[in-house]
Design a protein around this motif. Structure first.
Motif: not given
Length: 456
Positions: A344-365
């Protein structure tokens, strides 16, 4: 003499570290000989400690996630803070949020979980009582099972009435959902009884009931996936390899004392894994990852892939369990937790929380190109994807972890495997013999090799 003193100090430190781990995750004495050897050790100066964790927060609560990820890569997380750190790794909270903002989110989530649990309890009153069921409470058509068939049903005499009234109602879609949900409850109970039986924690029925409650509520609110174990068995032949969401949820309820917090942490873990559990007629979502695994091996080791195809193993179903429950069977309980947090640390994406809250399918970069400071907030694996411009959700780290295991057994498989049973037996030898950190690093190397080959 000095060398002996130094060696003695190291041995004492290792013994103290092992004793400390035993205190957090005590094993039943009669099960000690049957569990895989634990390789993880708490290493002062490398393992993320409570002191280092606290120091990573600013005065108002902003978390230096880059510093935390580096420490996890070096030596994992101390058991005393593991649950709190996992909440960030899984995207439950934004590292750029404040203490006050997170407290508000936690309060809202606890209230929401309470509402869902109350809703479930109205349909099945044993939920939330510290007890759980292991026998069916309704038939396939939604009618209540006779109470005398199970002593577990002594406290739920209202289930029959609510079931009949719902079946007589016009809302057939709701009736079907209620019936399907109730049909899973005893299966969840049976799985709970089998979950991590070696741990002292589960000698307490109240702890088993906590696991059952969370899985029951999750099955109700996520109707699309529900509780998958019983449905998966109808999809595939590899029944003996299957276990379900209980294996994912179990460590989380041990690490997080508050049931609602544990539920939401499990919910976020499932957001990563739910596609694996999605089931349709004759197929299950994890087969997509198995297909990706096949593609990866075909590119990085075509000779091994060809041999597996000749053995009728081109679908890679022998790796089903590894991907489904993230190596829970191949590692000891402690080492599987270490493996998960490393991944999970290696896969971590700082945009994850916002994408989950917005319902976006992509973690985004988006917006990361050329911003080295922001890139440091990504885990090593995800950072490579961003740099390469790859945001492909079909290339998760666990696939490369399985591929790296296959690579370590390459020679034996090519030489000894005359059928799929031989492949399964050879891979079975890795149980208790894998080093989580080394396995993750090998997966990163294989990922780099794969990206290089497909680019050329």
């Amino acid at each position: 003499m000095l060398g002996c003193v130094k060696l003695s100090g190291i041995l004492m430190t290792n013994t103290a570290a092992a004793t400390e781990l035993d205190a957090f995750y005590p094993i039943r004495p009669e099960c000690q000989a049957d569990i895989p050897k634990t390789r993880f050790k708490i290493k002062p100066g490398k393992t993320l400690s409570a002191r280092r964790w606290d120091a990573a927060f600013s005065k108002d609560g902003h978390l230096d996630i880059a510093k935390v990820l580096r420490r996890i890569h070096r030596g994992g997380i101390h058991p005393s803070i593991k649950g709190a750190v996992w909440e960030f790794l899984l995207g439950c909270y934004d590292p750029n949020s404040t203490f006050e903002e997170r407290n508000g989110i936690r309060r809202q989530r606890r209230e929401q979980y309470g509402i869902w649990k109350d809703e479930c309890q109205k349909m099945v009153p044993i939920i939330g009582t510290g007890r759980f069921i292991t026998t069916a409470i309704v038939t396939e058509d939604g009618r209540p099972v006779e109470e005398e068939r199970s002593r577990n049903l002594q406290e739920i005499d209202t289930v029959g009435t609510s079931s009949r009234s719902s079946l007589d109602a016009n809302n057939s879609a709701l009736d079907k959902k209620v019936t399907e949900w109730k049909l899973t409850l005893h299966q969840i109970g049976l799985d709970v009884v089998r979950t991590d039986r070696a741990l002292v924690y589960y000698e307490n029925e109240a702890n088993q009931a906590k696991l059952w409650d969370i899985l029951a509520v999750y099955a109700w609110i996520d109707g699309e996936v529900g509780y998958i174990f019983s449905r998966v068995r109808q999809c595939l032949k590899y029944k003996s390899n299957l276990q379900g969401m209980n294996d994912i949820c179990s460590p989380i309820i041990i690490l997080l004392e508050n049931e609602a917090d544990a539920f939401w942490c499990f919910d976020h873990a499932m957001r990563r894994l739910r596609e694996n559990f999605r089931c349709s007629t004759g197929t299950i979502g994890v087969q997509s990852q198995l297909s990706t695994l096949s593609q990866v091996i075909k590119i990085v080791d075509p000779k091994l892939h060809q041999h597996l195809e000749e053995l009728d193993g081109g679908e890679y179903l022998f790796a089903f369990r590894m991907l489904m429950v993230l190596f829970r069977r191949e590692f000891s309980f402690v080492d599987s937790l270490y493996l998960w947090e490393m991944m999970w640390a290696m896969e971590y994406n700082p945009n994850m929380f916002l994408s989950y809250e917005s319902g976006s399918a992509s973690k985004g970069g988006a917006g990361t190109s050329g911003n080295d400071k922001h890139l440091k907030q990504f885990g090593k694996f995800e950072r490579k994807n961003v740099k390469m411009g790859s945001n492909d959700q079909q290339l998760p780290l666990p696939v490369f972890l399985v591929a790296s295991v296959l690579e370590t057994k390459n020679k034996r498989i090519l030489k000894e495997a005359k059928g799929l049973d031989d492949v399964v037996n050879i891979l079975g030898d890795v149980t208790g013999n894998l080093d989580a950190k080394k396995a993750c690093n090998e997966a990163l190397k294989l990922h780099k090799k794969y990206l290089s080959k497909i680019k050329n």
